[in-house]
Write a protein that holds these residues in place. Sequence first.
Motif, mmCIF file in Angstrom:
data_model
loop_
_atom_site.group_PDB
_atom_site.id
_atom_site.type_symbol
_atom_site.label_atom_id
_atom_site.label_comp_id
_atom_site.label_asym_id
_atom_site.label_seq_id
_atom_site.Cartn_x
_atom_site.Cartn_y
_atom_site.Cartn_z
ATOM 1 N N VAL A 246 0.888 -1.275 0.003
ATOM 2 C CA VAL A 246 -0.031 -0.100 -0.129
ATOM 3 C C VAL A 246 0.925 1.239 0.055
ATOM 4 O O VAL A 246 1.995 1.345 0.463
ATOM 5 N N ALA B 191 -2.888 4.436 4.630
ATOM 6 C CA ALA B 191 -2.033 3.264 4.059
ATOM 7 C C ALA B 191 -1.584 2.827 5.374
ATOM 8 O O ALA B 191 -1.302 1.567 5.579
ATOM 9 N N GLY C 114 4.944 -0.965 2.586
ATOM 10 C CA GLY C 114 4.131 0.184 2.404
ATOM 11 C C GLY C 114 5.173 1.469 2.124
ATOM 12 O O GLY C 114 6.183 1.534 2.243
#
Length: 305
Positions: free
Chosen positions: A132, A142, A169
């Motif tokens: 993400v 996120a 992420g």
Amino acid sequence: MSMTDTTTIAARVVSVKPVVLPAPGRGEDLRVRVSAPATGRDLPVVVLSHGFGWSMDGYGPLADHWAAHGFVVVQPTHLDSRTLALPPDDPRTPLIWRWRVTDLTYVLDRLDAVEAAVPGLDGRLDRDRIAVAGHSWGGQTASMLLGARVLDAAGRPGEDLSDPRVRAGVLLATPGSGGADLTPFAAEHFPFMNPDFTRMTTPALVVAGDQDRSALSVRGPDWFTDPYRLSPGGKSLLTLFGAEHSLGGIVGPGAAETTDESPARVALIQRLTTAYLRTALDPGDPAWPAACATEPGLLGRIETS
């Protein structure tokens, strides 16, 4: 095209919008943009959360670059998007931050539908390699899937919204801690801006500008390094010299919010985030350590924990 194949050659990109995912209970079907390399199999996925007011139409410099280098990028349009014009008195407004997180998990729940909606994409996703990413408010969104939580008024951590499907992420210009670090206006109007990063255990690259000064915080640019400094190890921090909140223009060319337009800075972010994602989703890929050995030069610095 495998990740290794994309080291020096960018692939042709197919981009489809809107892909409409029925979302009962949301009040609006979830509309997303999907960008993918035209060829290749076992493609990793990045779900990209936009900043406040934006939509699936922004962040072309990131989405197009990642797709051209082997990733399938899915960009949901959140309820705060100006394209939806949600009125302030809408009952969903107080929990829009929570709806944003739901949007990301909703995309992951419906990757079959995402695949089917894009000609030629069916059967080409690697569901074991998912990341993400988010910019600004999208970074906080996120971060929730990475393990961050929102603290309540008493300082107690809220619901655990982390998602085990997410392996990494990229948090770009992500707001830092709340409480006394917020201005009175922010504390009153945005109580959800009170994240706890101490449980954010999923690996992440945090990107911050050393000239990013927020009207929502009483602190300076170091506020945006909190997701790195307050979270457990396994993180990297890219600090960009001279960068403000748009980090040189990652939202897209000509965006009114970009006060520090810098194609060189955007190109650096493209290279380093791509390298980070490659290694984070495939530890055998040397792209990130190789990039750290040569980048970012005079444009910034990299730290790891």
